[in-house]
Design a protein around this motif. Structure first.
Motif, PDB file in Angstrom:
ATOM      1  N   ALA A 215       0.833  -1.212   0.000  1.00 22.75           N
ATOM      2  CA  ALA A 215       0.000   0.000   0.000  1.00 22.75           C
ATOM      3  C   ALA A 215       0.861   1.253   0.000  1.00 22.75           C
ATOM      4  O   ALA A 215       0.607   2.202  -0.763  1.00 22.75           O
ATOM      5  CB  ALA A 215      -0.919  -0.013   1.219  1.00 22.75           C
ATOM      6  N   ARG A 216       1.892   1.293   0.841  1.00 20.26           N
ATOM      7  CA  ARG A 216       2.746   2.481   0.919  1.00 20.26           C
ATOM      8  C   ARG A 216       3.487   2.736  -0.383  1.00 20.26           C
ATOM      9  O   ARG A 216       3.818   3.875  -0.708  1.00 20.26           O
ATOM     10  CB  ARG A 216       3.748   2.336   2.074  1.00 20.26           C
ATOM     11  CG  ARG A 216       3.107   2.350   3.451  1.00 20.26           C
ATOM     12  CD  ARG A 216       4.154   2.560   4.554  1.00 20.26           C
ATOM     13  NE  ARG A 216       5.154   1.506   4.577  1.00 20.26           N
ATOM     14  CZ  ARG A 216       5.037   0.365   5.242  1.00 20.26           C
ATOM     15  NH1 ARG A 216       3.922   0.109   5.924  1.00 20.26           N
ATOM     16  NH2 ARG A 216       6.007  -0.532   5.237  1.00 20.26           N
ATOM     17  N   ALA A 217       3.777   1.665  -1.138  1.00 21.47           N
ATOM     18  CA  ALA A 217       4.511   1.799  -2.400  1.00 21.47           C
ATOM     19  C   ALA A 217       3.600   2.161  -3.571  1.00 21.47           C
ATOM     20  O   ALA A 217       4.084   2.346  -4.692  1.00 21.47           O
ATOM     21  CB  ALA A 217       5.269   0.510  -2.711  1.00 21.47           C
ATOM     22  N   GLY A 218       2.289   2.246  -3.327  1.00 20.30           N
ATOM     23  CA  GLY A 218       1.371   2.692  -4.375  1.00 20.30           C
ATOM     24  C   GLY A 218       0.822   1.601  -5.262  1.00 20.30           C
ATOM     25  O   GLY A 218       0.305   1.890  -6.349  1.00 20.30           O
ATOM     26  N   PHE A 219       0.886   0.344  -4.832  1.00 18.71           N
ATOM     27  CA  PHE A 219       0.348  -0.761  -5.626  1.00 18.71           C
ATOM     28  C   PHE A 219      -1.065  -1.111  -5.176  1.00 18.71           C
ATOM     29  O   PHE A 219      -1.547  -0.633  -4.137  1.00 18.71           O
ATOM     30  CB  PHE A 219       1.258  -1.985  -5.516  1.00 18.71           C
ATOM     31  CG  PHE A 219       2.597  -1.807  -6.170  1.00 18.71           C
ATOM     32  CD1 PHE A 219       2.734  -1.972  -7.538  1.00 18.71           C
ATOM     33  CD2 PHE A 219       3.715  -1.459  -5.424  1.00 18.71           C
ATOM     34  CE1 PHE A 219       3.963  -1.801  -8.160  1.00 18.71           C
ATOM     35  CE2 PHE A 219       4.947  -1.291  -6.027  1.00 18.71           C
ATOM     36  CZ  PHE A 219       5.075  -1.460  -7.397  1.00 18.71           C
ATOM     37  N   ASP A 220      -1.713  -1.958  -5.937  1.00 22.48           N
ATOM     38  CA  ASP A 220      -3.066  -2.421  -5.626  1.00 22.48           C
ATOM     39  C   ASP A 220      -2.992  -3.475  -4.524  1.00 22.48           C
ATOM     40  O   ASP A 220      -2.469  -4.575  -4.742  1.00 22.48           O
ATOM     41  CB  ASP A 220      -3.704  -2.999  -6.892  1.00 22.48           C
ATOM     42  CG  ASP A 220      -5.088  -3.573  -6.649  1.00 22.48           C
ATOM     43  OD1 ASP A 220      -5.624  -3.389  -5.546  1.00 22.48           O
ATOM     44  OD2 ASP A 220      -5.618  -4.218  -7.577  1.00 22.48           O
ATOM     45  N   VAL A 221      -3.525  -3.172  -3.331  1.00 21.38           N
ATOM     46  CA  VAL A 221      -3.389  -4.083  -2.197  1.00 21.38           C
ATOM     47  C   VAL A 221      -4.257  -5.333  -2.329  1.00 21.38           C
ATOM     48  O   VAL A 221      -4.061  -6.297  -1.600  1.00 21.38           O
ATOM     49  CB  VAL A 221      -3.724  -3.367  -0.874  1.00 21.38           C
ATOM     50  CG1 VAL A 221      -2.670  -2.330  -0.527  1.00 21.38           C
ATOM     51  CG2 VAL A 221      -5.109  -2.724  -0.936  1.00 21.38           C
ATOM     52  N   THR A 222      -5.205  -5.330  -3.258  1.00 17.49           N
ATOM     53  CA  THR A 222      -6.009  -6.542  -3.462  1.00 17.49           C
ATOM     54  C   THR A 222      -5.247  -7.602  -4.251  1.00 17.49           C
ATOM     55  O   THR A 222      -5.726  -8.725  -4.399  1.00 17.49           O
ATOM     56  CB  THR A 222      -7.310  -6.215  -4.208  1.00 17.49           C
ATOM     57  OG1 THR A 222      -7.010  -5.799  -5.549  1.00 17.49           O
ATOM     58  CG2 THR A 222      -8.093  -5.111  -3.494  1.00 17.49           C
ATOM     59  N   ALA A 223      -4.054  -7.236  -4.739  1.00 18.40           N
ATOM     60  CA  ALA A 223      -3.299  -8.153  -5.606  1.00 18.40           C
ATOM     61  C   ALA A 223      -2.845  -9.400  -4.872  1.00 18.40           C
ATOM     62  O   ALA A 223      -2.768 -10.475  -5.477  1.00 18.40           O
ATOM     63  CB  ALA A 223      -2.089  -7.430  -6.199  1.00 18.40           C
ATOM     64  N   ALA A 224      -2.517  -9.285  -3.584  1.00 19.83           N
ATOM     65  CA  ALA A 224      -2.060 -10.463  -2.836  1.00 19.83           C
ATOM     66  C   ALA A 224      -3.146 -11.524  -2.817  1.00 19.83           C
ATOM     67  O   ALA A 224      -2.906 -12.695  -3.135  1.00 19.83           O
ATOM     68  CB  ALA A 224      -1.655 -10.068  -1.420  1.00 19.83           C
ATOM     69  N   ALA A 225      -4.368 -11.138  -2.446  1.00 19.57           N
ATOM     70  CA  ALA A 225      -5.469 -12.098  -2.400  1.00 19.57           C
ATOM     71  C   ALA A 225      -5.804 -12.627  -3.787  1.00 19.57           C
ATOM     72  O   ALA A 225      -6.103 -13.814  -3.953  1.00 19.57           O
ATOM     73  CB  ALA A 225      -6.701 -11.450  -1.775  1.00 19.57           C
TER      74      ALA A 225
END
Length: 488
Positions: A215-225
Motif C-alpha cells: 500500500a505504501r509503495a502505491g500498488f493495488d493491495v487486493t493483488a495479494a489475495a
C-alpha cells in the motif's frame, strides 16, 4: 517449454529460507492489527555482518550451479520494482538483490543478506505488476523480520554455515538433483529440524507486513489475495501442488485474511504497466516457450487482439523471431515500429542491439546506443549492450574502457566480466584476460580456479612489476575470502 525441476527438492529450500519459523499458536493472530515482531531480536543468533557473508556465499554458489538468469533487461526491471518496495520497508538493514531463476514453477524465495529469487514461472502466471509486487513484498518481509535468524535463535542448535550448506544444497538441486541431494545429506543435522508444518507464524507476519508495504509503495493491495486465488484455483485438482503452495500453505483462511487486510486500505485502480508486460513477454519468448511455439503464440495473440498491451505482444513476437533466426522480421517490428514510438525504451534498445549484431551491422547498434550511453553510462542495459556491440565491431579498447567504468559501481556483475574477458582476449591482452576470468570464477565461489587464473595472469605480466604486485594482492584477497568462510 523449458523443463521444470523437482518440486519436492525445491520446496525444502523455501522451508529453510522464506518459511523458516517456530511452532505457532493460533492465539498469536487474534488481533490482525498487532504490531509486527521486529527481527533484530535475533541478532544474538547471527549478526547482520555474518548474515551478509553467508548470503553472499550462497549467492555465489547459486550463480555457479543453478539456473540463475543473467539478463540485464530483466535484472534492471526486477531490481527497480524491488527497490520501489524496499524504500517503504521497515527495518531494512542492507541492500537487497533481486534475481531471476529459470524455472517454470510458481515460486519465489528469500535467504540471508537480502537475496530474493523469483522463478520465471511465477512471472508468467502473474496477471498484473501489483501481483508480482505482492510476492516481492512478502519475501522482503521475511528478510526484514529476519525469520531465518529467529528460527536459529529459537532452536539454538544450527550454526549459520550448517543452514547455509543446506540452503546451498537445495538450490543446487534445481539444476542438478543428484548433487543437491548429496549436499542436503551433508547438512542433515540441520534439515531434520526444518519442517514444512512450522510456517504459520512467519507466513502471517510476512503477509501482514507485505500488504502494508504494498500500500505504501502505491500498488493495488487486493493483488495479494487475487494472486493467492489464482494459484489455489489453478492447482485445486492437482495431486502435486507447486513449491510455492507447499512451503507457503494457502488455506481459505489465509486468502480471507489477505482480503480483510486489503479492505483496510483505499481502493486503487492502476493501468497496465508497460514495463511489466514487456518483461513478461520477454520471459515467455526467451525462457518459457520453445522458439516455434513462441512465434505461433504471439502471432495468434496479435491476430485475435488477445493481449493487454499491443506493444508487449509485438515485442514478444520480435524476440521469438530472433530465437528462430528470422532477424529481418524482428528488425521490422523492433526498429521500424517499436523504437519509433518509444526511442528510449531499454527493452527495445536491447533487442535492436542484438538484431544489428546478428545481421552483421554492429556499428549501427553503436550509433543507436551512443546518445543514451552518454546520458547514462553506468546503466547496465545500455553499457553492456554498447560493450557487446563494440566488441562485435572489433573496437576492443573502447569496449574495455566502457566496461572498466561500469565495473567501478557494479563490481559483481558477471556479464560485464565475461564481456571484458572476451574483449581482452580478442585484443591479445592475455594478462588482463586471465585477471578478468578470475573475477568470473570468484563470482561463482570457485576461488581455487580464480587463483589459478591469476597465476596465469602473473606469468603473462612479464616485467610489469606493478601489475604483478596487483595480481599478488588479489590472490591474497581470494584466499582471505575462503578463510573467512571457514572461520564462520
Amino acid at each position: 517449454m523449458k523443463k521444470t525441476f523437482s518440486i519436492w527438492l525445491f520446496c525444502l529450500s523455501l522451508c529453510v529460507t522464506a518459511s523458516l519459523s517456530a511452532v505457532a499458536q493460533d492465539a498469536t493472530y487474534s488481533n490482525k492489527n498487532a504490531l509486527p515482531e521486529i527481527g533484530v531480536v535475533a541478532s544474538d543468533a547471527i549478526s547482520l555482518d555474518k548474515e551478509m557473508i553467508v548470503g553472499d556465499a550462497v549467492m555465489r554458489q547459486m550463480r555457479g550451479q543453478s539456473p540463475v538468469i543473467a539478463d540485464p533487461v530483466l535484472d534492471e526491471y526486477l531490481q527497480d520494482l524491488g527497490n520501489r518496495l524496499v524504500i517503504h520497508a521497515e527495518n531494512a538493514k542492507f541492500p537487497f538483490e533481486f534475481f531471476w531463476v529459470d524455472n517454470d514453477a510458481i515460486n519465489a524465495f528469500a535467504f540471508f543478506g537480502g537475496h530474493i529469487g523469483v522463478h520465471t514461472g511465477l512471472m508468467r502466471r502473474a496477471k498484473t505488476e501489483s501481483e508480482l509486487a505482492s510476492v516481492l513484498a512478502h519475501e522482503i518481509s521475511h528478510v526484514t523480520q529476519r525469520h531465518i535468524a529467529r528460527k536459529m535463535q529459537a532452536q539454538k542448535r544450527s550454526s549459520p554455515l550448517a543452514i547455509a550448506s543446506l540452503i546451498g544444497g537445495v538450490l543446487i538441486a534445481m539444476a542438478n538433483p543428484e548433487a543437491g541431494i548429496a549436499a542436503m545429506q551433508a547438512g542433515s543435522a540441520a534439515s531434520a529440524q526444518l519442517q514444512i508444518d512450522y510456517t504459520r507464524t512467519n507466513e502471517q507476519e510476512a503477509d501482514r507486513i507485505g500488504i502494508s508495504m504494498l500500500a505504501r509503495a502505491g500498488f493495488d493491495v487486493t493483488a495479494a489475495a487475487s494472486f493467492f486465488s489464482t494459484m489455489a484455483e489453478e492447482y485445486r485438482m492437482v495431486s502435486k501442488p507447486p513449491a510455492r503452495l507447499l512451503t507457503h500453505p494457502l488455506t481459505e483462511t489465509r486468502i480471507a485474511d489477505a482480503r480483510a487486510r486489503a479492505a483496510d486500505y483505499p481502493a486503487r485502480y492502476l493501468r497496465p504497466s508497460v514495463q511489466f508486460e514487456l518483461a513478461k513477454a520477454r520471459i515467455m519468448a526467451r525462457y518459457s516457450f520453445e522458439p516455434d511455439y513462441a512465434v505461433d503464440y504471439f502471432n495468434a495473440a496479435l491476430e485475435k487482439n488477445a493481449y493487454k498491451l499491443k506493444v508487449a505482444a509485438q515485442y514478444g513476437l520480435a524476440l521469438a523471431y530472433m530465437r528462430a533466426e528470422e532477424n529481418e522480421k524482428a528488425k521490422e517490428i523492433v526498429i521500424n515500429q517499436l523504437l519509433s514510438q518509444d526511442p528510449s525504451n531499454l527493452f527495445y534498445l536491447d533487442a535492436a542491439t542484438d538484431i544489428y549484431i546478428a545481421l552483421g551491422e554492429p556499428l549501427k547498434a553503436v550509433e543507436l546506443l551512443q546518445p543514451h550511453v552518454s546520458l547514462n553510462p553506468r546503466n547496465q542495459v545500455l553499457a553492456l549492450n554498447q560493450a557487446n556491440a563494440l566488441i562485435s565491431a572489433s573496437q576492443y579498447e573502447q569496449a574495455i574502457d566502457l566496461l572498466r567504468d561500469f565495473l567501478l559501481v557494479n563490481k559483481d556483475y558477471q556479464i560485464a566480466y565475461q564481456l571484458m574477458t572476451e574483449a581482452y582476449q580478442k585484443a591479445k591482452q592475455f594478462s588482463q584476460m586471465h585477471q578478468s576470468k578470475a573475477e568470473v570464477y570468484a563470482l561463482y565461489g570457485a576461488y581455487t580456479r580464480a587463483v589459478d587464473e591469476l597465476q596465469y595472469a602473473y606469468n603473462f605480466a612479464g616485467e610489469d612489476h606493478l601489475e604483478k604486485q596487483r595480481i599478488r594482492a588479489r590472490i591474497k584477497q581470494f584466499r582471505d575470502q575462503e578463510e573467512r568462510l571457514e572461520r564462520l
